[in-house]
Design a protein around this motif. Sequence first.
Motif, mmCIF file in Angstrom:
data_model
loop_
_atom_site.group_PDB
_atom_site.id
_atom_site.type_symbol
_atom_site.label_atom_id
_atom_site.label_comp_id
_atom_site.label_asym_id
_atom_site.label_seq_id
_atom_site.Cartn_x
_atom_site.Cartn_y
_atom_site.Cartn_z
ATOM 1 N N ALA A 16 0.830 -1.210 0.000
ATOM 2 C CA ALA A 16 0.000 0.000 0.000
ATOM 3 C C ALA A 16 0.864 1.260 0.000
ATOM 4 C CB ALA A 16 -0.933 0.001 1.207
ATOM 5 N N LEU A 17 1.929 1.252 0.801
ATOM 6 C CA LEU A 17 2.837 2.405 0.835
ATOM 7 C C LEU A 17 3.496 2.621 -0.524
ATOM 8 C CD1 LEU A 17 4.765 2.301 4.241
ATOM 9 C CD2 LEU A 17 2.645 3.481 3.666
ATOM 10 N N ILE A 97 -2.990 2.855 10.346
ATOM 11 C CA ILE A 97 -3.822 2.628 9.152
ATOM 12 C C ILE A 97 -4.771 3.799 8.930
ATOM 13 C CG2 ILE A 97 -5.517 1.115 8.057
ATOM 14 C CD1 ILE A 97 -2.652 -0.033 8.296
ATOM 15 N N GLU A 98 -5.406 4.291 10.002
ATOM 16 C CA GLU A 98 -6.320 5.435 9.875
ATOM 17 C C GLU A 98 -5.568 6.655 9.342
ATOM 18 O OE1 GLU A 98 -9.425 5.351 9.988
ATOM 19 O OE2 GLU A 98 -10.018 3.672 11.254
ATOM 20 N N PHE A 99 -4.340 6.844 9.806
ATOM 21 C CA PHE A 99 -3.539 7.973 9.313
ATOM 22 C C PHE A 99 -3.327 7.861 7.807
ATOM 23 C CE2 PHE A 99 0.701 9.419 8.002
ATOM 24 C CZ PHE A 99 0.561 10.778 8.215
ATOM 25 N N ASP A 182 9.238 5.407 14.154
ATOM 26 C CA ASP A 182 8.562 5.883 12.954
ATOM 27 C C ASP A 182 7.302 5.043 12.760
ATOM 28 O OD1 ASP A 182 8.932 7.602 10.377
ATOM 29 O OD2 ASP A 182 8.334 5.621 9.654
ATOM 30 N N PRO A 183 6.169 5.665 12.391
ATOM 31 C CA PRO A 183 4.913 4.904 12.264
ATOM 32 C C PRO A 183 5.000 3.656 11.393
ATOM 33 C CG PRO A 183 4.470 7.256 12.122
ATOM 34 C CD PRO A 183 5.965 7.103 12.172
ATOM 35 N N THR A 184 5.799 3.705 10.331
ATOM 36 C CA THR A 184 5.886 2.549 9.427
ATOM 37 C C THR A 184 6.511 1.334 10.099
ATOM 38 O OG1 THR A 184 8.020 3.322 8.582
ATOM 39 C CG2 THR A 184 6.054 4.023 7.387
#
Length: 297
Positions: A16-17, A97-99, A182-184
Amino acid sequence: MANVPWAEVCEKFQAALALSRVELHKNPEKEPYKSKYSARALLEEVKALLGPAPEDEDERPEAEDGPGAGDHALGLPAEVVEPEGPVAQRAVRLAVIEFHLGVNHIDTEELSAGEEHLVKCLRLLRRYRLSHDCVSLCIQAQNNLGILWSEREEIETAQAYLESSEALYNQYMKEVGSPPLDPTERFLPEEEKLTEQERSKRFEKVYTHNLYYLAQVYQHLEMFEKAAHYCHSTLKRQLEHNAYHPIEWAINAATLSQFYINKLCFMEARHCLSAANVIFGQTGKISATEDRQHRRA
């Protein structure tokens, strides 16, 4: 979730990224958002695999999640609370995911849906905003809400979100200080987690973006002294972290020099113009290098 290997969930997220980073001109002319929609479908699959949000997070009244909500847009956390345990960890992953769903909808010009996802992200993080695991994600969500409200020309609302991000960064650096997750990384195997140096680089870049957006907001509000201060801080940090586009940087520095000239601060104006000239000179060197390489090919 139990029936799907975690590695497969992570692969979907990474795919997705990758789709999210595809430039619009690389999509079919009649479907400029094709890659964005494909990324969105994968993000929705990951969200479904993670399961529903914890009840106490998901069922809070919407009125509590607006720009005036004291627990995320305004005010600061009283203490550091780390997301411990499977329920908290799932909430944070859902927030990631929401972000990304929020940013995805904003990229496809669906601002209302984008706002909804970003607010959900902040709602899921409200207890953990100051934690090592969540502070970067929270600041990024608020930065994007600031941009969103700026595009709606609701500048005071944008200001509230962006100033909240700045205050959260300053509180985190004062009370915690270590480079945050980091979020990822929530969807990376342990062996692929980022180094402390890379985490710091990414977190500082998030904060530089925050200062840049604040400079624009203060300019809109005709708070010119403050806008100039934040513009100067942004330019300085971009140089320090070697994260800038030469032409854009030079134009911004030259524009800032005009503010100093009008304030009769000629030394500062001269410094900005000299810096702009030096950085602008890099564009010629880059172009010449690329041209030589092209001729060799």
